[in-house]
Design a protein around this motif. Sequence first.
Motif, PDB file in Angstrom:
ATOM      1  N   ASP A 230      23.547  28.100 -93.946  1.00 58.68           N
ATOM      2  CA  ASP A 230      24.173  29.420 -93.931  1.00 58.68           C
ATOM      3  C   ASP A 230      25.555  29.222 -93.312  1.00 58.68           C
ATOM      4  OD1 ASP A 230      25.061  31.964 -93.193  1.00 58.68           O
ATOM      5  OD2 ASP A 230      23.047  32.644 -92.603  1.00 58.68           O
ATOM      6  N   SER A 231      26.612  29.661 -93.985  1.00 57.77           N
ATOM      7  CA  SER A 231      27.973  29.347 -93.535  1.00 57.77           C
ATOM      8  C   SER A 231      28.283  29.887 -92.139  1.00 57.77           C
ATOM      9  CB  SER A 231      28.998  29.887 -94.532  1.00 57.77           C
ATOM     10  OG  SER A 231      28.972  31.303 -94.521  1.00 57.77           O
TER      11      SER A 231
ATOM     12  N   LYS B  88      13.451  26.646-100.330  1.00 58.20           N
ATOM     13  CA  LYS B  88      14.294  27.389-101.265  1.00 58.20           C
ATOM     14  C   LYS B  88      14.219  28.893-101.083  1.00 58.20           C
ATOM     15  CE  LYS B  88      14.775  24.052-104.971  1.00 58.20           C
ATOM     16  NZ  LYS B  88      14.017  23.482-106.074  1.00 58.20           N
TER      17      LYS B  88
ATOM     18  N   ASN C 299      17.364  31.221-100.368  1.00 58.88           N
ATOM     19  CA  ASN C 299      17.829  32.208-101.345  1.00 58.88           C
ATOM     20  C   ASN C 299      17.881  33.620-100.787  1.00 58.88           C
ATOM     21  OD1 ASN C 299      18.364  30.346-103.331  1.00 58.88           O
ATOM     22  ND2 ASN C 299      16.256  30.381-104.108  1.00 58.88           N
TER      23      ASN C 299
ATOM     24  N   PRO D 267      22.538  35.942 -97.952  1.00 61.97           N
ATOM     25  CA  PRO D 267      23.532  36.487 -98.876  1.00 61.97           C
ATOM     26  C   PRO D 267      24.262  35.361 -99.621  1.00 61.97           C
ATOM     27  CG  PRO D 267      23.694  37.576 -96.737  1.00 61.97           C
ATOM     28  CD  PRO D 267      22.675  36.491 -96.591  1.00 61.97           C
ATOM     29  N   GLU D 268      24.477  35.541-100.902  1.00 57.47           N
ATOM     30  CA  GLU D 268      24.949  34.449-101.745  1.00 57.47           C
ATOM     31  C   GLU D 268      26.267  33.833-101.267  1.00 57.47           C
ATOM     32  OE1 GLU D 268      24.920  35.360-105.879  1.00 57.47           O
ATOM     33  OE2 GLU D 268      25.357  33.288-106.469  1.00 57.47           O
ATOM     34  N   ASP D 269      27.170  34.709-100.771  1.00 55.25           N
ATOM     35  CA  ASP D 269      28.480  34.170-100.369  1.00 55.25           C
ATOM     36  C   ASP D 269      28.409  33.330 -99.088  1.00 55.25           C
ATOM     37  OD1 ASP D 269      27.826  36.502 -98.932  1.00 55.25           O
ATOM     38  OD2 ASP D 269      29.934  36.742 -98.335  1.00 55.25           O
ATOM     39  N   ARG D 270      27.241  33.313 -98.432  1.00 55.88           N
ATOM     40  CA  ARG D 270      27.104  32.472 -97.233  1.00 55.88           C
ATOM     41  C   ARG D 270      26.277  31.217 -97.495  1.00 55.88           C
ATOM     42  NH1 ARG D 270      24.996  37.008 -93.246  1.00 55.88           N
ATOM     43  NH2 ARG D 270      23.736  35.221 -92.574  1.00 55.88           N
ATOM     44  N   ARG D 271      25.690  31.115 -98.679  1.00 57.02           N
ATOM     45  CA  ARG D 271      24.876  29.925 -98.998  1.00 57.02           C
ATOM     46  C   ARG D 271      25.773  28.724 -99.278  1.00 57.02           C
ATOM     47  NH1 ARG D 271      21.577  32.269-103.835  1.00 57.02           N
ATOM     48  NH2 ARG D 271      21.260  34.288-102.818  1.00 57.02           N
ATOM     49  N   ARG D 272      25.504  27.623 -98.587  1.00 63.00           N
ATOM     50  CA  ARG D 272      26.300  26.411 -98.805  1.00 63.00           C
ATOM     51  C   ARG D 272      25.365  25.235 -99.039  1.00 63.00           C
ATOM     52  NH1 ARG D 272      29.456  29.866 -98.392  1.00 63.00           N
ATOM     53  NH2 ARG D 272      31.406  30.008 -97.177  1.00 63.00           N
ATOM     54  N   SER D 273      25.744  24.374 -99.978  1.00 63.32           N
ATOM     55  CA  SER D 273      25.073  23.078-100.054  1.00 63.32           C
ATOM     56  C   SER D 273      26.154  22.012-100.039  1.00 63.32           C
ATOM     57  CB  SER D 273      24.182  22.987-101.285  1.00 63.32           C
ATOM     58  OG  SER D 273      24.973  22.845-102.429  1.00 63.32           O
TER      59      SER D 273
END
Lengths: 451, 451
Positions: free
Chosen positions: B224-225, B265, B269, B272-278
Amino acid sequence: MRLSRYFLPVLKETPSEAQIASHRLMLRAGMIKQATAGIYSWLPLGFKVLRKLENIVHEEQVRAGHVPMLMPTLQSADLWRESGRYDDYGAEMLRITDRHGRDMLYGPTNEELITDIFRAHVGSYKDLPLTLYHIQWKFRDEVRPRFGVMRGREFFMKDGYNFDLTKEDALHAYNRHMVSYLRTYERMGLQAIPMRADSGPIGGDDTHEFLVLAETGESEVFYDSVITDLKLGERVVDYDSRAECEAIVTEWTTPYARTDETHDKATFNAIPEDRRRSSRGIEVGQIFYFGTKYSEPMGATVQGPDGKPVPVHMGSHGIGVSRLVGAIIEASHDEKGIIWPEGVTPFHAGIVNLKQGDSEADAACEALYASLTALGLEPLYDDRDERAGGKFATMDLIGLPWRITVGPRGLKNGVVELTSRRTGESEELPPEAAVEKLAQIYAGHVLRPAF
Amino acid sequence: MRLSRYFLPVLKETPSEAQIASHRLMLRAGMIKQATAGIYSWLPLGFKVLRKLENIVHEEQVRAGHVPMLMPTLQSADLWRESGRYDDYGAEMLRITDRHGRDMLYGPTNEELITDIFRAHVGSYKDLPLTLYHIQWKFRDEVRPRFGVMRGREFFMKDGYNFDLTKEDALHAYNRHMVSYLRTYERMGLQAIPMRADSGPIGGDDTHEFLVLAETGESEVFYDSVITDLKLGERVVDYDSRAECEAIVTEWTTPYARTDETHDKATFNAIPEDRRRSSRGIEVGQIFYFGTKYSEPMGATVQGPDGKPVPVHMGSHGIGVSRLVGAIIEASHDEKGIIWPEGVTPFHAGIVNLKQGDSEADAACEALYASLTALGLEPLYDDRDERAGGKFATMDLIGLPWRITVGPRGLKNGVVELTSRRTGESEELPPEAAVEKLAQIYAGHVLRPAF
């Protein structure tokens, strides 16, 4: 450091396996624990002293212009085959085979590896002079390890290597090493006498061993007593000056001083009788000039001023750092325990609280602790709830040179007691005066945390 | 240090064997030289960085109340048979037979040896809590060593071991380690993210790895960013306070952060999408709580408050010190070379003399050198008679964060040029102002010679 938070496992009994004082005292003072034959763990107090010695060696090597680096403990056998020493070295070399079946060894010394680094990277006489050194663990598979860290199998050693264009340059490097070693030992509170020695398996023309006088030494030594009056003291040495280094070397090597290996009775007997001394000594270092012994077979050449390749003149120079811990104790202890010289003591002073839990005594100890720490000194505060006798015995055993004793009775008169471990003399004085006195005692010393 | 007296064998060509940036740059910058597969000599510049990292690790461990000591590199196989790991460990353990035919090994880790020390010397719950650590060379006989010091065979590692009476105490030790590690990495200019991990061969219930984000990392990581916004900064931590340590651990472990080994996963998931980092990450440390896994089979018990023997709760905690040198470079370099963070740079500033031999330029450089040294800073003065282009390229390659350029033209106007390696920005200012600015930049750093 507060003793309640430290790990200082002192022993009441004398371990039966220890034959000499330093081994006994290092075990009893909780400095080391044997892991297996000739291999030791350095418990916190022992590690702290070892690290102090390491720092002193580094400081004096850097001062002499030598460059620190670090070579690994394990080496490939190939380089040793190239120099021809792989077969020569015998059973003391710990030989290892890795998972791919490659022959390796635990380095007992590093002439081959450093020469390999040199030949790969140095091409011109303009890059000389160069002296590289490191302080690293080494291994010698002694058939009968004994005397604790004095004759262990895994040992910590400084070894340095000079690379020079000419024999004259290399002899200056030799002299520079002798001077830096004399200063190193002096800072450790030791008198180490340089004695002309045998070159042994390293080979070479010129070599001196440095010996600390101690009854338990492995070598018999013979010397002119005038040599024990010599001191570098506060002399500032310009290590670039050949004349200055040579003068000091001459000063130290003119009086007769030899081990039994090189002893010359006729010369010794020519010394006035009242100055002739024989004793025993512990070897704590050795310097060698060996010319092109390694550079020629290993092709370590530089392009000389005339464009032609010249094999470099080399020497190697060692200080036994872990062994020195034992040697210092052999030279400085009494029946109660160790007596550390100020330059190497693990803690600068002990604080003994005679009545732990007494609010006034506790507060006075904490204030002393804070004042000493603020000066960059490291006190060891015995804050355990123990009898005074036990606290004194521990302090005497671990050998801190100064002890401050704090108790309700003294505090009523506004004083604490400052005791010298060496002389046993005590004086009563106000806490601030005790701090001031310790500040003066340690004024000439490099203060740096020794982890 | 004057470059004319140093040993800095920079390479013009990129060595073909190096696949990743840190390996290439360490070879090119003259920091290391391979001795044999997976085993390196640390040349002076590399050694200096390694030693700086070692000092930072020591400082932060001591600050957390952990006690330094030193265990040997070689161990007897007997202890490993006792714990049952001798056979488990496989071909990565380097097994050695000494001259008497005794089975030994080059320690890959030290749970057995430290437990042996503990059980020999500690008998009562009153001696707890206790955390001992050391920083020592270790060996893992990797089948295919690569990536330079990132995956070498002989490596330098800090490993620490806590001994506690209860699980709660041991979890406080776990938290203390996490906080001290976060601070350690921050001081090195790294962001290392703690991620819940797999316990592997050490075993245990709780474990976190610390990962530095870098494209060349061996692990795939998911996070999480928000976690990358966390910083300890100037926070003063009371390591004795359970609440304080726990709060920091909670702060750092609440945002999702996992390696592919423990990735979940569904939870990921839900962020929030804008904080997901890989991304990819390099492991630079790991902490474990493993309870009584070693203390029970090895009989490491203390007498509890009720007089009954209790096996101690333990954990082990490691930082890969030699690997960190590579990790820092992976995280901080550009096409010209390394960019050292101020906290670990081998020299604080480079001094480039554009016209060596010009008496005014030489004098200005010497004056800068003396002023910086007097402040406790270590400058590297390129005093060679070389072209300016070559001097700049060397400084960029070895990555000192600040460069002072001195030339006759600037000196006519009373200025020198101060350049940031990171931004490339330069400013002209009087020499005294350049010194003052560097003093400010390094004001928050511990200045200590790093041999």
